[in-house]
Every structure is written in C-alpha cells, then in structure tokens.
Design a protein around this motif. Structure first.
Motif, PDB file in Angstrom:
ATOM      1  N   LEU A 333       0.814  -1.219   0.000  1.00 33.73           N
ATOM      2  CA  LEU A 333       0.000   0.000   0.000  1.00 33.73           C
ATOM      3  C   LEU A 333       0.844   1.264   0.000  1.00 33.73           C
ATOM      4  O   LEU A 333       0.547   2.230  -0.696  1.00 33.73           O
ATOM      5  CB  LEU A 333      -0.925   0.023   1.225  1.00 33.73           C
ATOM      6  N   MET A 334       1.926   1.245   0.796  1.00 40.92           N
ATOM      7  CA  MET A 334       2.773   2.435   0.904  1.00 40.92           C
ATOM      8  C   MET A 334       4.048   2.303   0.092  1.00 40.92           C
ATOM      9  O   MET A 334       4.947   3.133   0.189  1.00 40.92           O
ATOM     10  CB  MET A 334       3.115   2.712   2.376  1.00 40.92           C
ATOM     11  N   MET A 335       4.154   1.267  -0.738  1.00 37.84           N
ATOM     12  CA  MET A 335       5.259   1.067  -1.670  1.00 37.84           C
ATOM     13  C   MET A 335       6.619   1.253  -0.991  1.00 37.84           C
ATOM     14  O   MET A 335       7.430   2.098  -1.382  1.00 37.84           O
ATOM     15  CB  MET A 335       5.121   2.011  -2.861  1.00 37.84           C
ATOM     16  N   LEU A 336       6.868   0.441   0.025  1.00 35.01           N
ATOM     17  CA  LEU A 336       8.132   0.501   0.740  1.00 35.01           C
ATOM     18  C   LEU A 336       9.205  -0.291   0.000  1.00 35.01           C
ATOM     19  O   LEU A 336       8.941  -1.372  -0.541  1.00 35.01           O
ATOM     20  CB  LEU A 336       7.965  -0.061   2.154  1.00 35.01           C
ATOM     21  N   THR A 337      10.429   0.223   0.007  1.00 33.10           N
ATOM     22  CA  THR A 337      11.556  -0.554  -0.504  1.00 33.10           C
ATOM     23  C   THR A 337      11.894  -1.634   0.519  1.00 33.10           C
ATOM     24  O   THR A 337      11.551  -1.524   1.714  1.00 33.10           O
ATOM     25  CB  THR A 337      12.796   0.325  -0.735  1.00 33.10           C
ATOM     26  N   LEU A 338      12.604  -2.670   0.085  1.00 34.40           N
ATOM     27  CA  LEU A 338      12.975  -3.734   1.009  1.00 34.40           C
ATOM     28  C   LEU A 338      13.891  -3.226   2.115  1.00 34.40           C
ATOM     29  O   LEU A 338      13.665  -3.539   3.294  1.00 34.40           O
ATOM     30  CB  LEU A 338      13.633  -4.887   0.238  1.00 34.40           C
ATOM     31  N   PRO A 339      14.933  -2.425   1.797  1.00 36.91           N
ATOM     32  CA  PRO A 339      15.782  -1.908   2.881  1.00 36.91           C
ATOM     33  C   PRO A 339      15.013  -1.050   3.884  1.00 36.91           C
ATOM     34  O   PRO A 339      15.233  -1.141   5.090  1.00 36.91           O
ATOM     35  CB  PRO A 339      16.829  -1.079   2.140  1.00 36.91           C
ATOM     36  N   THR A 340      14.097  -0.197   3.384  1.00 37.93           N
ATOM     37  CA  THR A 340      13.318   0.649   4.289  1.00 37.93           C
ATOM     38  C   THR A 340      12.414  -0.198   5.164  1.00 37.93           C
ATOM     39  O   THR A 340      12.269   0.047   6.364  1.00 37.93           O
ATOM     40  CB  THR A 340      12.482   1.675   3.497  1.00 37.93           C
ATOM     41  N   ALA A 341      11.788  -1.226   4.567  1.00 30.44           N
ATOM     42  CA  ALA A 341      10.916  -2.112   5.337  1.00 30.44           C
ATOM     43  C   ALA A 341      11.697  -2.795   6.458  1.00 30.44           C
ATOM     44  O   ALA A 341      11.227  -2.891   7.603  1.00 30.44           O
ATOM     45  CB  ALA A 341      10.284  -3.144   4.413  1.00 30.44           C
ATOM     46  N   LYS A 347       7.832  -6.806   8.316  1.00 32.62           N
ATOM     47  CA  LYS A 347       8.205  -8.142   7.841  1.00 32.62           C
ATOM     48  C   LYS A 347       7.489  -8.516   6.546  1.00 32.62           C
ATOM     49  O   LYS A 347       8.020  -9.280   5.744  1.00 32.62           O
ATOM     50  CB  LYS A 347       7.913  -9.163   8.932  1.00 32.62           C
ATOM     51  N   ASP A 348       6.285  -8.006   6.369  1.00 27.69           N
ATOM     52  CA  ASP A 348       5.508  -8.345   5.168  1.00 27.69           C
ATOM     53  C   ASP A 348       4.977  -7.052   4.557  1.00 27.69           C
ATOM     54  O   ASP A 348       4.021  -6.466   5.062  1.00 27.69           O
ATOM     55  CB  ASP A 348       4.355  -9.290   5.524  1.00 27.69           C
ATOM     56  N   ARG A 349       5.592  -6.615   3.490  1.00 34.18           N
ATOM     57  CA  ARG A 349       5.193  -5.345   2.867  1.00 34.18           C
ATOM     58  C   ARG A 349       3.806  -5.402   2.249  1.00 34.18           C
ATOM     59  O   ARG A 349       3.193  -4.361   1.996  1.00 34.18           O
ATOM     60  CB  ARG A 349       6.219  -4.940   1.803  1.00 34.18           C
ATOM     61  N   THR A 350       3.303  -6.602   1.975  1.00 33.52           N
ATOM     62  CA  THR A 350       1.970  -6.719   1.381  1.00 33.52           C
ATOM     63  C   THR A 350       0.867  -6.811   2.430  1.00 33.52           C
ATOM     64  O   THR A 350      -0.310  -6.870   2.083  1.00 33.52           O
ATOM     65  CB  THR A 350       1.893  -7.952   0.458  1.00 33.52           C
ATOM     66  N   ASP A 351       1.257  -6.825   3.700  1.00 34.89           N
ATOM     67  CA  ASP A 351       0.257  -6.791   4.774  1.00 34.89           C
ATOM     68  C   ASP A 351      -0.175  -5.345   4.969  1.00 34.89           C
ATOM     69  O   ASP A 351       0.653  -4.491   5.311  1.00 34.89           O
ATOM     70  CB  ASP A 351       0.848  -7.333   6.069  1.00 34.89           C
ATOM     71  N   PRO A 352      -1.446  -5.032   4.738  1.00 36.56           N
ATOM     72  CA  PRO A 352      -1.887  -3.627   4.776  1.00 36.56           C
ATOM     73  C   PRO A 352      -1.570  -2.917   6.087  1.00 36.56           C
ATOM     74  O   PRO A 352      -1.116  -1.771   6.086  1.00 36.56           O
ATOM     75  CB  PRO A 352      -3.397  -3.715   4.540  1.00 36.56           C
ATOM     76  N   ALA A 353      -1.800  -3.592   7.214  1.00 41.05           N
ATOM     77  CA  ALA A 353      -1.567  -2.956   8.512  1.00 41.05           C
ATOM     78  C   ALA A 353      -0.096  -2.616   8.684  1.00 41.05           C
ATOM     79  O   ALA A 353       0.258  -1.508   9.119  1.00 41.05           O
ATOM     80  CB  ALA A 353      -2.052  -3.862   9.635  1.00 41.05           C
ATOM     81  N   GLN A 354       0.785  -3.555   8.349  1.00 40.67           N
ATOM     82  CA  GLN A 354       2.217  -3.308   8.490  1.00 40.67           C
ATOM     83  C   GLN A 354       2.690  -2.227   7.529  1.00 40.67           C
ATOM     84  O   GLN A 354       3.508  -1.372   7.885  1.00 40.67           O
ATOM     85  CB  GLN A 354       3.005  -4.602   8.223  1.00 40.67           C
ATOM     86  N   SER A 355       2.190  -2.254   6.307  1.00 40.65           N
ATOM     87  CA  SER A 355       2.613  -1.282   5.302  1.00 40.65           C
ATOM     88  C   SER A 355       2.227   0.131   5.693  1.00 40.65           C
ATOM     89  O   SER A 355       3.045   1.056   5.624  1.00 40.65           O
ATOM     90  CB  SER A 355       2.009  -1.640   3.943  1.00 40.65           C
ATOM     91  N   VAL A 356       0.987   0.308   6.113  1.00 43.75           N
ATOM     92  CA  VAL A 356       0.512   1.648   6.470  1.00 43.75           C
ATOM     93  C   VAL A 356       1.233   2.162   7.708  1.00 43.75           C
ATOM     94  O   VAL A 356       1.701   3.310   7.752  1.00 43.75           O
ATOM     95  CB  VAL A 356      -1.011   1.654   6.685  1.00 43.75           C
ATOM     96  N   GLU A 357       1.358   1.307   8.713  1.00 42.14           N
ATOM     97  CA  GLU A 357       2.036   1.726   9.938  1.00 42.14           C
ATOM     98  C   GLU A 357       3.497   2.060   9.659  1.00 42.14           C
ATOM     99  O   GLU A 357       4.021   3.079  10.127  1.00 42.14           O
ATOM    100  CB  GLU A 357       1.924   0.601  10.974  1.00 42.14           C
TER     101      GLU A 357
END
Length: 460
Positions: A333-341, A347-357
């Motif tokens: 959702l927030m299009m995070l790079t792997l290093p930034t994540a 841990k899971d960039r495709t998990d909406p809650a984790q991505s937004v937070e």
C-alpha cells in the motif's frame, strides 16, 4: 505561510478549543452593534462575532475540526487586533446579510460577491479574491454555451445570491431567461442536484464549481455568465474604525503575499482536472478505501498526520492495492523498498496494517529530518517529496535554490528547483547527483489533490 494551519497535520487543524462556535442563528434581540461600537470596543471585549455560511470553500466542520478559506483569513485578522473569533453559522445568504444589517454580528465572512444591491444595505471591506460565475451542468445533459441556449434549460440557483442579480441584469436583453431559486448556505446543494440530474444546470462561483467536480466528476462548466467579480467581507457601518482597520489589514496582506499564498493553499490544486482520474478515485473511495480506513486512522493516531493525508499518499503510491509492486521492487500500500521495510521492522510489505504503519512512521522520520527553518505546510511537502525521491536530493535542491537566490525553505521555490536535478550542469555540482526531479513535484501535487478530494468525499 505565516501562522497558517499545516494541511494534513493533526496539530495544524483549527480545534474547537481554539474558537467559539455557535451553530444556531442569533435571536432577533441579539443585536451587539450599537452607535457606540468601535473597533477599540471590540478589542476590549476580546471577541469578534463572525457570521458565516457552511460551504466547502468557506466554512466546514468535520468531527472536532473547523476549517475553511474564510476561517483562515478571519483568524489572521482576529489575531492582528487581539481578539478571538466567535463563528455563527447562518442558514442562507439573505439571513446573513439581514443579521449584519440588524447589528447581530461584527462581520460577515462567507465568500460574498460585491454587488450594488448588497452595498446599498451593508458595507463591504476590501476585495480579497476574484471569481467568475460559472454555469454548471451534467455531461449527459444540456450544455449551453450561450445565453440563448441557457434559456432552454431547467436552471436552479441559490436564492439571495449574486447569481440572481446577474441573471436579472441579463434578462433585460434576453427575455427568455428563467430560473428557479432555492434557499441554502451555498450553491453546493444545487451542484449536487445537477450531479443527480434533478435539475439541468445551476450557477456557482468558479472555485466552488471546480471543487464540486472533485466530488461529482460528471459535472461540466460549459460557460460563464460574468467576468471576474470581487469577494469581500461585509460589516455594519455603525462600527467606528472598522473601515480603517479592514483597509489597512487587507492592504498589508495583499502586499506581503499572504492572500496569494492562501489562495494557492486552498485552490491551487483545482487548476488541473482529469475526468477519468477523478472518476476512478471517487469509485475507489467507495469500493477500496473502507477495507483500509482503520489502518490509516490507527497510523494517524501515532503520528502527527491526518489519516486523510496518509490515505491520499497511499492512493498515490498504490491506488490502495496491497499487492501493488513496481519495476524497482517497491511494494504494498505504501510502496516501501525492502531496505526501508527492514529498517522499520516491516516483515511483510503486502500486509496492509504493516505497510501503512511502517509508511506513516517513515514519513514521520522524514518530517523530523526536514531542517527546522522549514515551517508550516512547507515542512510536510518537503517530507512527502523526500518520501518519493530521498532526503539527500531535497538537501541538494535546497543548495541549488540558495545559489539561485531563492528561498530554500519554501516549497513554492523548491518545486521549481527540483527538476534541475536531471540536468548535468546542476546534478554534477551537488552531493547526491542525478535525480528525476520532476517526479517529487508531481508526487506532492497529486497527494495534495487526492487529500483534498478525500476530505470532500469522506469528511469524518
């Protein structure tokens, strides 16, 4: 902008504790203006009673927040004379003018067009904005481009408005013109009726018409019925010194650029309109946003940002698609790079809650890294641009701005400099080198546009 609320930031909103709001109309015997009322007595009383109208481009209330173009101007003026504004929301234009005439308020700030008929009843302060009166219709209905053609459509306009005065003047040479009127606080209910195809067309101030197209993409503006016409506050002429106070204050605000900057803040994003894009956005507000809204609200609660702003940014990033992925490997959702994540513990960039937070925390970090000299909403624009292009390139752009004699702390100046980072004569002279500098400029503009459309469609 000096003293201006920071758009998209919870801390920058106008909160109930910062003003007194009355949502009912003053009683008939509530006159507060007498022959002895002066600007000095208002100062001594500590309160400026401001009559206004509810409209997306004037005054609106959402949850515990009151905001609007007029509110921003009023707050600046009230601060300048050392008082707090007390807002009274009137039902319609005629009631507001009558209340000022009766002395039941100090000023009327409601986007009122200066007309001869109104000037015969109340005093106008200096003009602060010009608008055209636009005919607004539905793209699947009549689209008159002449007064003759306008005579053949079902036209409904705001009762007591300047549009009625305009039509009455035009009818002298175009006898076929006819219209119905409706009492309301603004032309917005008529614009909604046109969108629902209950009436063929209406007339609205041009900036409100453009705003309405963000809510109702099928609206079109086939013609105007006036040249630029000035807006001004009204006040009761019994108030001694009010004329001088308003003339002096507005002259200063025109000179220092405050009014121009405020106009850009509220209406600058309306310049461009892409029907397909806006239609798609409105549809996705209905069918995609509800699934993720709670995540944006939760992230907003732990940062300085309005959840609408985070949602708008996510829409620009992924169109609210949790499985979105780009050719460069950013995803979610927030299009995070792997290093930034990894840095954020996502841990899971495709998990909406984790991505937004994670995305909200990353934006917060960037916001805090923006130099302290960058203030107000400019600070937010810098942070958003850094989210897109990297903070190093923002620092480089500031250096170039300084070399060119521009204000390195102003987004208006920085956005003219960022595209230069794609030119060798500039990017070779700075630390972080080449960047496609036009992209963060477009990014900020789009997030801003989505943010304003989102607040219009989902106010709470």
């Amino acid at each position: 902008m000096k003293n201006k609320a920071r758009i998209g930031l919870v801390a920058g909103a106008t909160i109930l504790s910062g003003l007194v709001l009355t949502q009912c109309q003053p009683s008939e015997d509530a006159a507060i203006v007498t022959d002895s009322t002066t600007i000095d007595s208002i100062r001594e009383g500590g309160e400026l009673v401001v009559l206004t109208l509810e409209s997306p481009t004037t005054y609106r209330r959402s949850a515990e927040v009151e905001e609007g173009y007029e509110i921003d101007i009023v707050q600046e003026f009230a601060d300048s004379i050392g008082v707090k504004p007390r807002y009274v929301v009137m039902d319609n234009v005629e009631d507001l003018i009558q209340a000022i005439e009766d002395g039941r308020g100090h000023i009327g700030a409601a986007g009122l067009t200066m007309t001869e008929a109104r000037s015969a009843r109340v005093k106008f302060g200096p003009a602060y904005k010009n608008v055209e009166e636009a005919v607004v219709c539905h793209q699947k209905g009549p689209a008159p481009t002449s007064l003759e053609a306008l005579s053949d459509v079902k036209l409904t306009v705001l009762a007591g408005s300047s549009y009625v005065e305009t039509l009455q003047a035009l009818k002298a040479d175009h006898a076929g013109l006819n219209w119905a009127t409706r009492r309301a606080g603004s032309a917005m209910p008529m614009l909604s009726a046109v969108a629902m195809r209950r009436v063929d067309c209406t007339i609205s101030d041009s900036h409100l018409a453009e705003y309405a197209r963000r809510l109702y993409p099928d609206l079109i503006i086939p013609m105007t019925v006036s040249d630029d016409r000035p807006l001004g506050w009204i006040y009761n002429q019994k108030i001694g010194g009010m004329d001088t106070a308003l003339k002096g204050w507005f002259a200063q605000q025109h000179t220092n650029g405050y009014l121009e900057e405020l106009d850009e803040h509220w209406f600058g994003h309306l310049d461009e309109f892409d029907y397909v894009e806006v239609l798609r956005f409105v549809e996705r507000v209905e069918d995609r946003l509800p699934e993720f809204k709670n995540y944006f609200q939760a992230a907003a609660a732990t940062t300085e940002f309005d959840w609408h702003l985070l949602a708008a940014q996510a829409y620009q990033e992924s169109h609210w698609d949790p499985d979105a992925v780009s050719g460069t490997g950013v995803r979610g959702l927030m299009m995070l790079t792997l290093p930034t994540a990894k840095e954020l513990g996502v841990k899971d960039r495709t998990d909406p809650a984790q991505s937004v937070e994670g995305g909200a925390r990353y934006l917060q970090r960037l916001y805090e890294r923006v130099p302290d000299a960058v203030q107000g909403e400019d600070r937010l624009w810098f942070a958003l641009a850094a989210y897109n292009v990297g903070m190093g390139h923002i620092y480089d752009a500031r250096r170039i701005a300084e070399r060119k004699g521009l204000d390195k702390n102003s987004w208006d100046d920085l956005r003219t400099v960022l595209p230069l980072l794609s030119k060798p004569e500039y990017y070779k002279s700075v630390k972080h080198g080449y960047a496609r500098g036009h992209e963060p400029v477009r990014y900020v503009r789009k997030v801003r546009d989505y943010y304003n459309m989102l607040r219009a469609n989902v106010p709470v």
